[in-house]
Motif scaffolding. Structure first.
Motif, PDB file in Angstrom:
ATOM      1  N   THR A  25       0.830  -1.203   0.000  1.00 46.32           N
ATOM      2  CA  THR A  25       0.000   0.000   0.000  1.00 46.32           C
ATOM      3  C   THR A  25       0.867   1.255   0.000  1.00 46.32           C
ATOM      4  OG1 THR A  25      -1.778  -1.151   1.162  1.00 46.32           O
ATOM      5  CG2 THR A  25      -1.768   1.252   1.268  1.00 46.32           C
ATOM      6  N   VAL A  26       1.925   1.276   0.823  1.00 44.45           N
ATOM      7  CA  VAL A  26       2.831   2.427   0.870  1.00 44.45           C
ATOM      8  C   VAL A  26       3.508   2.629  -0.484  1.00 44.45           C
ATOM      9  CG1 VAL A  26       4.935   3.348   1.925  1.00 44.45           C
ATOM     10  CG2 VAL A  26       3.206   2.267   3.358  1.00 44.45           C
ATOM     11  N   LEU A  27       3.915   1.524  -1.125  1.00 45.05           N
ATOM     12  CA  LEU A  27       4.515   1.648  -2.446  1.00 45.05           C
ATOM     13  C   LEU A  27       3.554   2.335  -3.417  1.00 45.05           C
ATOM     14  CD1 LEU A  27       6.224  -1.859  -2.912  1.00 45.05           C
ATOM     15  CD2 LEU A  27       7.374   0.338  -2.578  1.00 45.05           C
ATOM     16  N   GLY A  28       2.269   2.023  -3.323  1.00 48.63           N
ATOM     17  CA  GLY A  28       1.284   2.601  -4.228  1.00 48.63           C
ATOM     18  C   GLY A  28       0.968   4.042  -3.902  1.00 48.63           C
ATOM     19  N   LEU A  29       0.947   4.413  -2.607  1.00 53.74           N
ATOM     20  CA  LEU A  29       0.579   5.772  -2.191  1.00 53.74           C
ATOM     21  C   LEU A  29       1.755   6.736  -2.246  1.00 53.74           C
ATOM     22  CD1 LEU A  29      -1.711   4.954   0.880  1.00 53.74           C
ATOM     23  CD2 LEU A  29      -2.427   5.632  -1.421  1.00 53.74           C
ATOM     24  N   GLY A  30       2.944   6.238  -2.162  1.00 52.27           N
ATOM     25  CA  GLY A  30       4.122   7.115  -2.128  1.00 52.27           C
ATOM     26  C   GLY A  30       4.383   7.592  -0.725  1.00 52.27           C
ATOM     27  N   THR A  31       3.726   8.677  -0.329  1.00 56.89           N
ATOM     28  CA  THR A  31       3.775   9.203   1.033  1.00 56.89           C
ATOM     29  C   THR A  31       2.343   9.316   1.525  1.00 56.89           C
ATOM     30  OG1 THR A  31       5.799  10.459   0.611  1.00 56.89           O
ATOM     31  CG2 THR A  31       4.470  11.120   2.504  1.00 56.89           C
ATOM     32  N   ALA A  32       2.084   8.863   2.746  1.00 58.31           N
ATOM     33  CA  ALA A  32       0.716   8.874   3.267  1.00 58.31           C
ATOM     34  C   ALA A  32       0.766   8.829   4.773  1.00 58.31           C
ATOM     35  CB  ALA A  32      -0.069   7.694   2.721  1.00 58.31           C
ATOM     36  N   SER A  33      -0.362   9.159   5.363  1.00 58.51           N
ATOM     37  CA  SER A  33      -0.477   9.062   6.818  1.00 58.51           C
ATOM     38  C   SER A  33      -0.684   7.599   7.202  1.00 58.51           C
ATOM     39  CB  SER A  33      -1.649   9.902   7.313  1.00 58.51           C
ATOM     40  OG  SER A  33      -2.877   9.342   6.847  1.00 58.51           O
ATOM     41  N   ALA A  34      -0.344   7.291   8.432  1.00 52.15           N
ATOM     42  CA  ALA A  34      -0.543   5.934   8.919  1.00 52.15           C
ATOM     43  C   ALA A  34      -2.013   5.552   8.848  1.00 52.15           C
ATOM     44  CB  ALA A  34      -0.025   5.813  10.349  1.00 52.15           C
ATOM     45  N   THR A  35      -2.893   6.521   9.085  1.00 53.59           N
ATOM     46  CA  THR A  35      -4.327   6.245   9.030  1.00 53.59           C
ATOM     47  C   THR A  35      -4.758   5.875   7.614  1.00 53.59           C
ATOM     48  OG1 THR A  35      -4.719   7.808  10.824  1.00 53.59           O
ATOM     49  CG2 THR A  35      -6.619   7.164   9.506  1.00 53.59           C
ATOM     50  N   ALA A  36      -4.213   6.610   6.610  1.00 56.69           N
ATOM     51  CA  ALA A  36      -4.570   6.312   5.216  1.00 56.69           C
ATOM     52  C   ALA A  36      -4.049   4.932   4.811  1.00 56.69           C
ATOM     53  CB  ALA A  36      -4.003   7.389   4.300  1.00 56.69           C
ATOM     54  N   VAL A  37      -2.854   4.593   5.285  1.00 52.81           N
ATOM     55  CA  VAL A  37      -2.308   3.263   4.962  1.00 52.81           C
ATOM     56  C   VAL A  37      -3.192   2.187   5.563  1.00 52.81           C
ATOM     57  CG1 VAL A  37      -0.356   1.708   5.304  1.00 52.81           C
ATOM     58  CG2 VAL A  37       0.045   4.107   4.739  1.00 52.81           C
ATOM     59  N   ALA A  38      -3.665   2.397   6.785  1.00 50.90           N
ATOM     60  CA  ALA A  38      -4.530   1.414   7.427  1.00 50.90           C
ATOM     61  C   ALA A  38      -5.821   1.248   6.646  1.00 50.90           C
ATOM     62  CB  ALA A  38      -4.819   1.827   8.860  1.00 50.90           C
ATOM     63  N   GLU A  39      -6.394   2.358   6.209  1.00 50.49           N
ATOM     64  CA  GLU A  39      -7.652   2.278   5.477  1.00 50.49           C
ATOM     65  C   GLU A  39      -7.474   1.585   4.131  1.00 50.49           C
ATOM     66  OE1 GLU A  39      -8.902   6.300   5.207  1.00 50.49           O
ATOM     67  OE2 GLU A  39      -9.652   6.399   7.270  1.00 50.49           O
ATOM     68  N   GLU A  40      -6.406   1.899   3.406  1.00 52.37           N
ATOM     69  CA  GLU A  40      -6.192   1.339   2.084  1.00 52.37           C
ATOM     70  C   GLU A  40      -5.781  -0.143   2.126  1.00 52.37           C
ATOM     71  OE1 GLU A  40      -6.521   2.529  -1.036  1.00 52.37           O
ATOM     72  OE2 GLU A  40      -7.481   4.323  -0.219  1.00 52.37           O
ATOM     73  N   SER A  41      -5.017  -0.498   3.155  1.00 51.24           N
ATOM     74  CA  SER A  41      -4.462  -1.854   3.199  1.00 51.24           C
ATOM     75  C   SER A  41      -5.360  -2.864   3.885  1.00 51.24           C
ATOM     76  CB  SER A  41      -3.113  -1.844   3.924  1.00 51.24           C
ATOM     77  OG  SER A  41      -3.287  -1.490   5.298  1.00 51.24           O
ATOM     78  N   GLY A  42      -6.297  -2.368   4.703  1.00 52.31           N
ATOM     79  CA  GLY A  42      -7.139  -3.287   5.459  1.00 52.31           C
ATOM     80  C   GLY A  42      -6.507  -3.739   6.764  1.00 52.31           C
ATOM     81  N   VAL A  43      -5.347  -3.167   7.120  1.00 53.77           N
ATOM     82  CA  VAL A  43      -4.737  -3.483   8.414  1.00 53.77           C
ATOM     83  C   VAL A  43      -5.530  -2.758   9.496  1.00 53.77           C
ATOM     84  CG1 VAL A  43      -2.649  -3.315   9.821  1.00 53.77           C
ATOM     85  CG2 VAL A  43      -2.469  -3.780   7.370  1.00 53.77           C
ATOM     86  N   PRO A  44      -5.937  -3.437  10.553  1.00 58.81           N
ATOM     87  CA  PRO A  44      -6.696  -2.760  11.618  1.00 58.81           C
ATOM     88  C   PRO A  44      -5.935  -1.545  12.146  1.00 58.81           C
ATOM     89  CG  PRO A  44      -6.701  -5.131  11.945  1.00 58.81           C
ATOM     90  CD  PRO A  44      -5.739  -4.863  10.840  1.00 58.81           C
ATOM     91  N   ALA A  45      -6.674  -0.442  12.354  1.00 59.52           N
ATOM     92  CA  ALA A  45      -6.045   0.806  12.797  1.00 59.52           C
ATOM     93  C   ALA A  45      -5.212   0.643  14.065  1.00 59.52           C
ATOM     94  CB  ALA A  45      -7.116   1.882  12.992  1.00 59.52           C
ATOM     95  N   PRO A  46      -5.674  -0.109  15.075  1.00 60.67           N
ATOM     96  CA  PRO A  46      -4.855  -0.253  16.287  1.00 60.67           C
ATOM     97  C   PRO A  46      -3.521  -0.964  16.024  1.00 60.67           C
ATOM     98  CG  PRO A  46      -7.135  -0.859  16.742  1.00 60.67           C
ATOM     99  CD  PRO A  46      -7.010  -0.729  15.265  1.00 60.67           C
ATOM    100  N   ARG A  47      -3.429  -1.715  14.932  1.00 59.22           N
ATOM    101  CA  ARG A  47      -2.215  -2.483  14.637  1.00 59.22           C
ATOM    102  C   ARG A  47      -1.248  -1.762  13.705  1.00 59.22           C
ATOM    103  NH1 ARG A  47      -1.954  -7.846  14.903  1.00 59.22           N
ATOM    104  NH2 ARG A  47       0.259  -7.331  14.558  1.00 59.22           N
TER     105      ARG A  47
END
Length: 354
Positions: A25-47
């Motif tokens: 997901t980070v490779l695709g977004l380039g630079t992003a917030s941790a929250t955006a990475v969680a939303e795009e990747s499906g990784v639970p926000a607390p993790r």
């Protein structure tokens, strides 16, 4: 490579499922917030924060604060080097496995049951490759073609090859080029049949016809079990069917691998006054050692006698069948496969006129 495949590959390379999803997901977004990475990747926000921290520790990403935690991918040279190193190790391991691999024997037992036809065919190819004097086959044209290189080598070693080739009822026998140079004699069975390969009276491969309800294969390395398959081959797959190819002619000398066919020919020749000699290769039944002998054919022995003085038929020769051979210094009895009361069990007989 699509995203799912890339994630799966990274997991194979050692990343956890969440790490692989987040990194792609980070490779695709380039630079992003941790929250955006969680939303795009499906990784639970607390993790997501622990996941990004682990990726950063491994050198895959870097994080920095800018109102919220931001993340971007490191220049991938280090990661590519790691992946290439893993790929090289896998390739080296594959080469090592290939170099060291040798197909093991099936448990070293006399009879093994297998599930895959490919295993039966491969073992038949190995048996044919080690054949010394005799091969009997029941095969489709396609399976004969698969075994043909090994059969040609066997014929070059002077192995006697018989092939019962089975097709559908309305299908012709395949082109002569298929069998020429690869077998001594071929017959055409116009009905489906099992795959059978009998080699040197010792080894047998068997599997049902593909349309059969029961699907399994048998690999045998035992004379007694193979003898049972031999009689099935002889009575069901060979005797009832027409010969469509035979190498050589029926002149002399004549070569036999089955004494029953030899006796069929010798009996009327002796009755007509012919004087015949044989050269025999086989086993001395007293010592179990290989032996050879030559001599004049004094008589034939078979029990039971044909009914009403009829001709000797192979199907009737389930009892004792032997040649009485005068070597000049005495007479010996020569039998075939399964001999018990004779002096010699013949594996090859060459018949000549005196």
């Amino acid at each position: 490579m699509d995203t799912d495949a890339l994630v799966e590959t990274l997991r194979d390379a050692g990343l956890s499922p969440y790490q692989a999803e987040a990194y792609v997901t980070v490779l695709g977004l380039g630079t992003a917030s941790a929250t955006a990475v969680a939303e795009e990747s499906g990784v639970p926000a607390p993790r997501i924060y622990d996941v990004l921290a682990d990726l950063e520790a491994a050198g895959y990403v870097e994080t920095y604060e800018q109102d919220t935690l931001q993340v971007r991918a490191h220049e991938p040279a280090e990661m590519l080097e790691d992946l290439q190193s893993r790929a090289d190790r896998f390739e080296a391991a594959a080469e090592a496995v290939e170099q060291r691999w040798e197909r093991p024997e099936l448990d070293g037992t006399a009879v093994s049951v297998v599930k895959r036809f490919e295993t039966v065919l491969d073992r038949a190819r190995q048996f044919v490759g080690r054949a010394d004097y005799r091969i009997q086959l029941s095969v489709t044209p396609e399976h004969f073609a698969a075994l043909r290189p090994a059969l040609v080598d066997a014929r070059d070693r002077d192995v006697y090859v018989r092939a019962s080739i089975h097709t559908g009822p309305d299908e012709p026998f395949p082109d002569r080029d298929l069998v020429e140079g690869a077998c001594r004699e071929a017959r055409h069975r116009t009905l489906p049949a099992p795959f059978v390969a009998l080699v040197d009276r010792q080894r047998t491969c068997f599997t049902h016809h593909p349309d059969s309800v029961e699907q399994y294969g048998i690999v045998v390395d035992d004379r007694t079990h193979s003898y049972v398959f031999h009689w099935y081959f002889l009575t069901c797959l060979w005797e009832p069917w027409e010969t469509v190819y035979a190498a050589g002619d029926r002149g002399f000398p004549r070569e036999y691998i089955d004494i029953r066919y030899c006796v069929q020919d010798v009996d009327p020749l002796l009755a007509s006054g012919e004087r015949l000699r044989v050269s025999v290769e086989g086993y001395d039944l007293e010592t179990g050692e290989r032996c050879s002998l030559t001599g004049r054919v004094a008589d034939v022995v078979y029990t039971p006698e044909p009914p009403n003085g009829g001709t000797v038929d192979t199907a009737l020769l389930g009892g004792q069948v032997a040649l009485l051979v005068d070597r000049g210094d005495g007479q010996v009895t020569v039998g075939g496969w399964g001999s018990v009361v004779e002096d010699v069990e013949a594996t090859r007989i060459v018949l000549e006129r005196e």
